[in-house]
Motif scaffolding. Structure first.
Motif: not given
Length: 166
Positions: A13-15, A28-31, A49-50, A66-68
């Motif tokens: 996920l982080l990569v 931002p990237t959605s899950l 992700v939490a 939105g996203g992360y």
């Protein structure tokens, strides 16, 4: 030592977030997009992700777009803090216990006889080696590695390719 899928999926996920952060206009990237790109279960990524958000490694934006995204630059995110956030202390054996207050792992046999078992030195060295490797690897290293080793759309996947060991 075997890490759980929490660590594997969390790093993947982080990569993906690191790849998006390197874009000229990062958003931002959605899950859901990450789950699809990596072939990972969305519900599990939500729990992962939490944990990453709680550890200050990612931040979120609400809304339609939105996203992360990464909370810090990828070269400032070390894998030891990622694994700690996702798995807790790195312990090579079940007889090692987490002593988070002092940032180390202890042998629980000390309580039995007042000293560690005969293999404590070995497992302490194994634990230290793993932690050193994690500390020496940044998210930027993994993003760069994955970019170099991403096959062309129709190319076969490489076989036996691994990260160099520091």
């Amino acid at each position: 030592m075997i890490f759980t899928t929490k660590a594997e999926y969390g790093v993947r996920l982080l990569v993906e977030l690191g790849r998006h952060a390197a874009e000229p206009q990062p958003t931002p990237t959605s899950l859901k997009a990450i789950a699809e790109a990596e072939g990972l279960p969305l519900a599990y990524l939500e729990r992962i992700v939490a944990l990453l958000k709680k550890a200050g490694l990612v931040e979120s934006t609400r809304g339609a777009h939105g996203g992360y995204r990464l909370a810090r630059p990828a070269d400032d995110v070390r894998m030891d803090e990622v694994v700690l956030a996702l798995e807790g202390a790195v312990a090579p054996m079940t007889c090692f216990v987490d002593d988070s207050e002092h940032g180390r792992v202890l042998c629980n046999h000390e309580a039995d006889r007042g000293h560690g078992c005969a293999t404590k030195l070995l497992w302490t060295r194994v634990q230290g080696g793993v932690v050193k490797a994690l500390q020496g690897t940044t998210l930027a290293d993994l993003v760069a590695f994955s970019d170099r080793h991403s096959p062309a759309p129709d190319a076969p996947a490489p076989v036996g390719d691994a990260l160099p060991v520091a």
